[in-house]
Motif scaffolding. Structure first.
Motif, PDB file in Angstrom:
ATOM      1  N   ALA A  15       0.833  -1.206   0.000  1.00  0.00           N
ATOM      2  CA  ALA A  15       0.000   0.000   0.000  1.00  0.00           C
ATOM      3  C   ALA A  15       0.869   1.258   0.000  1.00  0.00           C
ATOM      4  O   ALA A  15       0.590   2.213  -0.737  1.00  0.00           O
ATOM      5  CB  ALA A  15      -0.920  -0.011   1.226  1.00  0.00           C
ATOM      6  N   ASN A  16       1.913   1.269   0.814  1.00  0.00           N
ATOM      7  CA  ASN A  16       2.777   2.446   0.862  1.00  0.00           C
ATOM      8  C   ASN A  16       3.597   2.604  -0.412  1.00  0.00           C
ATOM      9  O   ASN A  16       3.874   3.729  -0.843  1.00  0.00           O
ATOM     10  CB  ASN A  16       3.676   2.381   2.101  1.00  0.00           C
ATOM     11  CG  ASN A  16       2.921   2.735   3.369  1.00  0.00           C
ATOM     12  OD1 ASN A  16       2.006   3.558   3.349  1.00  0.00           O
ATOM     13  ND2 ASN A  16       3.281   2.122   4.477  1.00  0.00           N
ATOM     14  N   ASP A  17       3.993   1.493  -1.033  1.00  0.00           N
ATOM     15  CA  ASP A  17       4.635   1.569  -2.347  1.00  0.00           C
ATOM     16  C   ASP A  17       3.748   2.308  -3.343  1.00  0.00           C
ATOM     17  O   ASP A  17       4.191   3.207  -4.070  1.00  0.00           O
ATOM     18  CB  ASP A  17       4.891   0.151  -2.900  1.00  0.00           C
ATOM     19  CG  ASP A  17       6.091  -0.531  -2.282  1.00  0.00           C
ATOM     20  OD1 ASP A  17       6.861   0.134  -1.581  1.00  0.00           O
ATOM     21  OD2 ASP A  17       6.252  -1.742  -2.509  1.00  0.00           O
ATOM     22  N   LEU A  18       2.481   1.900  -3.387  1.00  0.00           N
ATOM     23  CA  LEU A  18       1.543   2.490  -4.338  1.00  0.00           C
ATOM     24  C   LEU A  18       1.298   3.967  -4.019  1.00  0.00           C
ATOM     25  O   LEU A  18       1.221   4.805  -4.930  1.00  0.00           O
ATOM     26  CB  LEU A  18       0.223   1.714  -4.315  1.00  0.00           C
ATOM     27  CG  LEU A  18      -0.881   2.193  -5.247  1.00  0.00           C
ATOM     28  CD1 LEU A  18      -0.416   2.229  -6.705  1.00  0.00           C
ATOM     29  CD2 LEU A  18      -2.127   1.301  -5.107  1.00  0.00           C
ATOM     30  N   ALA A  19       1.201   4.297  -2.735  1.00  0.00           N
ATOM     31  CA  ALA A  19       0.993   5.689  -2.343  1.00  0.00           C
ATOM     32  C   ALA A  19       2.169   6.571  -2.766  1.00  0.00           C
ATOM     33  O   ALA A  19       1.979   7.713  -3.206  1.00  0.00           O
ATOM     34  CB  ALA A  19       0.777   5.786  -0.830  1.00  0.00           C
ATOM     35  N   MET A  20       3.376   6.046  -2.650  1.00  0.00           N
ATOM     36  CA  MET A  20       4.558   6.784  -3.101  1.00  0.00           C
ATOM     37  C   MET A  20       4.460   7.078  -4.598  1.00  0.00           C
ATOM     38  O   MET A  20       4.713   8.203  -5.045  1.00  0.00           O
ATOM     39  CB  MET A  20       5.830   5.972  -2.828  1.00  0.00           C
ATOM     40  CG  MET A  20       6.192   5.841  -1.379  1.00  0.00           C
ATOM     41  SD  MET A  20       7.564   4.681  -1.127  1.00  0.00           S
ATOM     42  CE  MET A  20       8.932   5.619  -1.803  1.00  0.00           C
ATOM     43  N   MET A  21       4.105   6.072  -5.374  1.00  0.00           N
ATOM     44  CA  MET A  21       4.002   6.238  -6.819  1.00  0.00           C
ATOM     45  C   MET A  21       2.915   7.244  -7.176  1.00  0.00           C
ATOM     46  O   MET A  21       3.109   8.120  -8.035  1.00  0.00           O
ATOM     47  CB  MET A  21       3.718   4.888  -7.487  1.00  0.00           C
ATOM     48  CG  MET A  21       3.664   4.965  -9.013  1.00  0.00           C
ATOM     49  SD  MET A  21       3.613   3.329  -9.791  1.00  0.00           S
ATOM     50  CE  MET A  21       1.941   2.815  -9.410  1.00  0.00           C
ATOM     51  N   MET A  22       1.764   7.146  -6.526  1.00  0.00           N
ATOM     52  CA  MET A  22       0.671   8.090  -6.771  1.00  0.00           C
ATOM     53  C   MET A  22       1.124   9.534  -6.535  1.00  0.00           C
ATOM     54  O   MET A  22       0.851  10.421  -7.348  1.00  0.00           O
ATOM     55  CB  MET A  22      -0.503   7.790  -5.827  1.00  0.00           C
ATOM     56  CG  MET A  22      -1.358   6.618  -6.204  1.00  0.00           C
ATOM     57  SD  MET A  22      -2.684   6.483  -4.969  1.00  0.00           S
ATOM     58  CE  MET A  22      -3.660   5.182  -5.713  1.00  0.00           C
ATOM     59  N   ALA A  23       1.790   9.762  -5.402  1.00  0.00           N
ATOM     60  CA  ALA A  23       2.200  11.119  -5.043  1.00  0.00           C
ATOM     61  C   ALA A  23       3.191  11.682  -6.055  1.00  0.00           C
ATOM     62  O   ALA A  23       3.101  12.852  -6.449  1.00  0.00           O
ATOM     63  CB  ALA A  23       2.805  11.114  -3.642  1.00  0.00           C
ATOM     64  N   SER A  35      10.141   6.268  12.149  1.00  0.00           N
ATOM     65  CA  SER A  35       8.928   5.760  11.503  1.00  0.00           C
ATOM     66  C   SER A  35       9.166   4.379  10.912  1.00  0.00           C
ATOM     67  O   SER A  35      10.299   3.973  10.650  1.00  0.00           O
ATOM     68  CB  SER A  35       8.476   6.712  10.393  1.00  0.00           C
ATOM     69  OG  SER A  35       9.446   6.744   9.352  1.00  0.00           O
ATOM     70  N   TYR A  36       8.077   3.664  10.707  1.00  0.00           N
ATOM     71  CA  TYR A  36       8.120   2.381   9.999  1.00  0.00           C
ATOM     72  C   TYR A  36       6.972   2.366   8.999  1.00  0.00           C
ATOM     73  O   TYR A  36       5.811   2.514   9.364  1.00  0.00           O
ATOM     74  CB  TYR A  36       7.984   1.197  10.966  1.00  0.00           C
ATOM     75  CG  TYR A  36       8.085  -0.137  10.243  1.00  0.00           C
ATOM     76  CD1 TYR A  36       9.326  -0.747  10.062  1.00  0.00           C
ATOM     77  CD2 TYR A  36       6.958  -0.769   9.731  1.00  0.00           C
ATOM     78  CE1 TYR A  36       9.438  -1.948   9.379  1.00  0.00           C
ATOM     79  CE2 TYR A  36       7.053  -1.962   9.050  1.00  0.00           C
ATOM     80  CZ  TYR A  36       8.296  -2.546   8.875  1.00  0.00           C
ATOM     81  OH  TYR A  36       8.399  -3.733   8.190  1.00  0.00           O
ATOM     82  N   HIS A  37       7.318   2.158   7.720  1.00  0.00           N
ATOM     83  CA  HIS A  37       6.303   2.141   6.666  1.00  0.00           C
ATOM     84  C   HIS A  37       6.408   0.915   5.769  1.00  0.00           C
ATOM     85  O   HIS A  37       5.778   0.882   4.710  1.00  0.00           O
ATOM     86  CB  HIS A  37       6.409   3.415   5.822  1.00  0.00           C
ATOM     87  CG  HIS A  37       6.156   4.678   6.577  1.00  0.00           C
ATOM     88  ND1 HIS A  37       4.897   5.072   6.991  1.00  0.00           N
ATOM     89  CD2 HIS A  37       7.002   5.648   7.023  1.00  0.00           C
ATOM     90  CE1 HIS A  37       4.977   6.225   7.638  1.00  0.00           C
ATOM     91  NE2 HIS A  37       6.244   6.589   7.673  1.00  0.00           N
ATOM     92  N   GLY A  38       7.202  -0.073   6.175  1.00  0.00           N
ATOM     93  CA  GLY A  38       7.296  -1.290   5.388  1.00  0.00           C
ATOM     94  C   GLY A  38       8.732  -1.717   5.167  1.00  0.00           C
ATOM     95  O   GLY A  38       9.682  -1.001   5.493  1.00  0.00           O
ATOM     96  N   ALA A  39       8.875  -2.905   4.587  1.00  0.00           N
ATOM     97  CA  ALA A  39      10.212  -3.478   4.383  1.00  0.00           C
ATOM     98  C   ALA A  39      10.425  -3.949   2.955  1.00  0.00           C
ATOM     99  O   ALA A  39      11.398  -4.652   2.686  1.00  0.00           O
ATOM    100  CB  ALA A  39      10.439  -4.624   5.360  1.00  0.00           C
ATOM    101  N   SER A  40       9.528  -3.596   2.050  1.00  0.00           N
ATOM    102  CA  SER A  40       9.752  -3.926   0.643  1.00  0.00           C
ATOM    103  C   SER A  40      10.879  -3.041   0.102  1.00  0.00           C
ATOM    104  O   SER A  40      11.216  -2.023   0.716  1.00  0.00           O
ATOM    105  CB  SER A  40       8.477  -3.686  -0.167  1.00  0.00           C
ATOM    106  OG  SER A  40       8.151  -2.312  -0.164  1.00  0.00           O
ATOM    107  N   PRO A  41      11.472  -3.379  -1.022  1.00  0.00           N
ATOM    108  CA  PRO A  41      12.578  -2.550  -1.537  1.00  0.00           C
ATOM    109  C   PRO A  41      12.218  -1.075  -1.700  1.00  0.00           C
ATOM    110  O   PRO A  41      13.078  -0.210  -1.567  1.00  0.00           O
ATOM    111  CB  PRO A  41      12.882  -3.213  -2.893  1.00  0.00           C
ATOM    112  CG  PRO A  41      12.515  -4.632  -2.700  1.00  0.00           C
ATOM    113  CD  PRO A  41      11.299  -4.610  -1.819  1.00  0.00           C
TER     114      PRO A  41
END
Length: 469
Positions: free
Chosen positions: A131-139, A154-160
């Motif tokens: 979800a945070n990956d997609l939000a980054m791309m949208m922004a 902060s912690y927002h995930g561990a994907s690349p």
């Protein structure tokens, strides 16, 4: 004095079915990722759960106060969720969204009704990192800018992709995941440079009533100054794509912000052309008690909201909700998610929303959570190693220290001893913060007053014994 484990009418245990624990540990050590770590000195082998309870392979019962890392919202194996998943699985598991199927549309309509303002377009995915990956791309697409700000701790995930947003060195690998991402000073009311007052029934020992004027803490201006300095010195022309913030920092140890900080941060970010993104992966769905969404407690409405964990009560489900104007940007190219919003996930998500309402979960978070915080605060008065008690609703942190005056984190050996001892007495706590010295209490949101009394009794017994030794 500790009462016996609270009873739960109708609670049943299922016999353990599986390999011996020794074999399971061998498989984990040899065939699963070596990065996987287990909690406690002697790992738990859990095989059964019901509502706020977990059972190990020997049938021992534990009060679960970590909820599968803040993921179980309405309770382990909640009957309504099981029924909804079973009914849908008997009808249709998967067909992808190139066809119409009813559940995703029912769920999208119901989910967006919980959000304020123009947050009306939802993208379903499968995890918080996604979800945070997609939000980054949208922004980045919507603003035409590239740089993104997040807070330290902060912690927002561990994907690349999302690992760049996360500001914990312990979660980072040595590769270029942070290009275009800047981490700004964390406005921590307990450990931060200027302290502050927060939106919690319990204030830190550094707070005072004179800190707050017209709902804004006096330290906010200083922390915002640090944010503005990063914008001036580190970003091209001071322009940015987005600012990410958890409403209450989760992995970082239930850190709240000084009153008024997030609202002023959002205003500054928008003045620089950026979008404001609220990460509600841990703080959403009524957990904070007063509001359904954590950001509502800050008096803000973000441009994008990401959500996961409690959204599916343990089922792999996540979502990004945004405004029609931001969503329109995504139509520049084809965008697709194979499993996002599949029939079973949508049925589960819908059932979770219904259970939250029917079981008055948000009200329980507010009332039981406040009672919990007030009783944990008594431990702070009794034991100098309890440095801070904080949080809202059933998102609670207890920061353990070596010395209350210096706020030096408790050493790992003593922290582990207390953690293990609570587990041995039947209470499972989470652990977080950069130094691992914060007990994270984020249980299934169905816990009771009796569960709170039992937990505080266990902590008091363990702390008394530890301090005596």
């Amino acid at each position: 004095m500790i009462s016996s484990l609270p009873s739960y009418e109708g609670l049943t245990e299922n016999p353990f079915k599986g390999p011996e624990k020794r074999h399971i540990q061998q498989v984990r050590g040899n065939l699963l990722s070596p990065a996987l770590v287990t909690h406690f000195s002697e790992p738990l082998l859990i095989h059964d759960g019901y509502m706020q309870w977990l059972f190990d392979y020997n049938g021992k019962r534990y009060l679960d106060l970590f909820g599968g890392i803040v993921t179980i919202s309405v309770g382990h194996c909640h009957p309504k969720i099981i029924a909804a998943a079973t009914e849908q699985m008997n009808r249709l598991w998967h067909t992808t969204n190139i066809y119409l199927h009813p559940k995703i549309h029912e769920y999208a309509e119901r989910l967006t009704q919980t959000l304020p303002g123009d947050l009306k377009v939802v993208y379903f995915v499968n995890s918080g990192s996604e979800a945070n990956d997609l939000a980054m791309m949208m922004a980045r697409l919507h603003t035409g800018n590239f740089d993104i700000l997040t807070l330290r701790n902060s912690y927002h995930g561990a994907s690349p992709y999302s690992a760049g947003l996360t500001a914990h060195g312990t979660w980072k690998y040595n590769f270029a995941h942070s290009f275009g991402i800047h981490h700004v000073m964390n406005p921590d009311p307990y450990q931060g440079l200027w302290g502050g007052s927060r939106d919690s029934p319990i204030q830190s020992t550094r707070a005072s009533e004179s800190d707050v004027v017209n709902g804004v803490c006096s330290s906010v201006g200083k922390y915002i100054g640090q944010l503005d300095e990063v914008l001036q010195y580190s970003l091209p022309g001071g322009k940015l794509a987005a600012f990410f913030a958890e409403s209450i920092q989760g992995v970082g140890g239930t850190v709240q912000f000084p009153l008024g900080y997030l609202k002023e941060a959002f205003e500054l970010v928008r003045s620089k052309g950026g979008l404001c993104i609220s990460d509600e992966v841990q703080s959403g769905f009524g957990r904070t008690g007063e509001h359904f969404w954590g950001f509502e407690g800050h008096g803000v409405v973000p441009d994008i909201v990401t959500m996961a964990k409690g959204i599916g009560n343990g089922f792999p489900l996540a979502a990004v909700v945004t405004t029609p104007s931001v969503a329109k940007t995504m139509s520049q190219a084809l965008h697709f998610n194979t499993f996002g919003g599949n029939p079973v996930a949508s049925a589960v998500g819908l059932a979770v929303l219904e259970a939250l309402e029917e079981n008055e979960i948000q009200r329980n978070c507010s009332e039981v959570g406040t009672y919990f915080l007030q009783n944990l605060a008594k431990l702070r008065e009794e034991y100098p190693v309890v440095g801070d008690v904080r949080g809202k609703g059933l998102m609670i942190g207890v920061e353990m220290v070596q010395d209350r005056n210096t706020r030096v984190p408790m050493n790992p050996q003593m922290m582990m001893k207390i953690w293990d001892s609570c587990k041995d007495l039947g209470v499972i706590l989470g652990k977080g913060g950069y130094y691992g010295n914060v007990f994270r209490i984020k249980p299934p949101m169905c816990i009771s007053y009796d569960d709170v009394d039992f937990t505080v009794g266990v902590l008091r017994k363990v702390l008394h014994k530890t301090m005596s030794e």
